[in-house]
Design a protein around this motif. Structure first.
Motif: not given
Length: 327
Positions: A160-176, A213-222
């Motif tokens: 750590a720290p880590l930095k990254g990007s993640f992808w989802y589809s079909k809704g923030l509640f459902n899959n994000g 989103i910023v976490f304790d150990r890094g940040s990620v763009v979702v």
């Protein structure tokens, strides 16, 4: 030998029983019904669903009774474990109906916990006051590959720290929410978040924003993809020690460490050697029940507790609050 725990499934749709209902002996394990039926620590004693076609299909496949009424099933079967595999907006109501009859040892609730923080908090409170252990079915954190990634992060092998990007589809509640919860499991508590692009609503109701989103150990763009074009779930994290790729929804997990650049002295590059971290996503639901068996044996468990799921819901609901007051 410890006697198998009696399990009732409320909601016999896809995740309850449907996804693998026609699977052969060597097929995938994707549902609560098949996992319970195959795991030696559990006994499938019945199901509940309002649709006769669902009940009939379940009864033929598993040879146990399916009921139309939660109350009747609870009184008749006296289950020790109850699975709530119904739409999120019904979770609180169905938990209340369960607890009105008797008190199981454990409730496993499908994700997301609810569609508002208030409902989620009330659901957690009801279970805690009744002395029921509540878990939420965020499957990825029970899968061996994801557990190994967490171990490496905590050991500093993935620094750590880590930095990254993640992808989802079909809704923030459902899959994000799946990936936000997984990232919390790996990177720790969420410190802050910001919507980068409000996007659209999946099926007219579930928002699909891009969020940092910023976490304790890094940040990620979702970020949101387009489910109607193709399903796309996963991403990558960069560390000072290398690169982690989480592909195909978690069915492929790759790690690249570092090596010296052969052409430029003093520089490091990602190694040409790519390690495949073992995973078992074809049996993801089995691993939830394997972790539940650890919990029952008073051993460490990687299940998502009700409180942890509420923390995920709090963030998801806050992001969705930009769009409307109540989901």
């Amino acid at each position: 030998m410890v006697e198998a725990k009696r399990c009732l499934i409320i909601g016999l749709g896809q995740i309850g029983a449907g996804y693998d209902i026609d699977s052969g002996p060597d097929g995938g394990i994707y549902t609560h019904a098949r996992s319970i039926a195959l795991h030696p620590s559990f006994e499938l004693v019945g199901g509940v669903d309002p649709l006769e076609s669902q009940r009939q299909r379940f009864q033929v496949r598993y040879g146990v009774e399916a009921f139309e009424s939660i109350g009747l099933a609870m009184r008749s079967l006296q289950p020790e474990i109850v699975v709530i595999a119904t739409p999120a907006e019904l979770h609180l109501r169905h938990v209340e109906q369960v607890l009105a009859v008797n008190t199981p040892e454990i409730i496993i609730c499908e994700k997301p916990l609810a569609l508002s923080e208030a409902q989620g908090a009330e659901l957690v409170r009801r279970c805690e006051e009744a002395g029921v252990a509540l878990f939420v079915n965020f499957i990825r954190r029970s899968e061996p590959g994801a557990i190994e990634v967490r171990r490496r992060i905590e050991a500093g092998e993935i620094a750590a720290p880590l930095k990254g990007s993640f992808w989802y589809s079909k809704g923030l509640f459902n899959n994000g929410s799946h990936f936000i919860n997984l990232l919390q499991y790996w990177l720790g508590a969420i410190k802050e978040h910001a919507v980068l692009d409000e996007g659209r609503h999946w099926a007219g109701c579930d928002p699909e924003p891009d969020v940092r989103i910023v976490f304790d150990r890094g940040s990620v763009v979702v970020q949101a993809a387009w489910e109607e074009a193709f399903s796309f779930y996963g991403g990558e994290l960069l560390s000072h020690s290398g690169r982690l790729a989480y592909r195909n929804g978690g069915s492929l997990i790759e790690w690249q460490g570092l090596s010296r650049d052969e052409n430029f002295t003093g520089y490091s590059v990602l190694s040409a050697q790519v390690e495949n971290i073992h995973n078992d996503m074809d049996r993801y639901q089995w691993h939830v029940y394997e972790q539940l068996s650890h919990f029952l044996a008073d051993e460490p468990s990687e299940l998502c507790s009700g409180r942890e799921a509420l923390a995920t819901l709090r963030v998801v609901a806050a992001i969705a609050g930009r769009y409307r007051n109540e989901i």
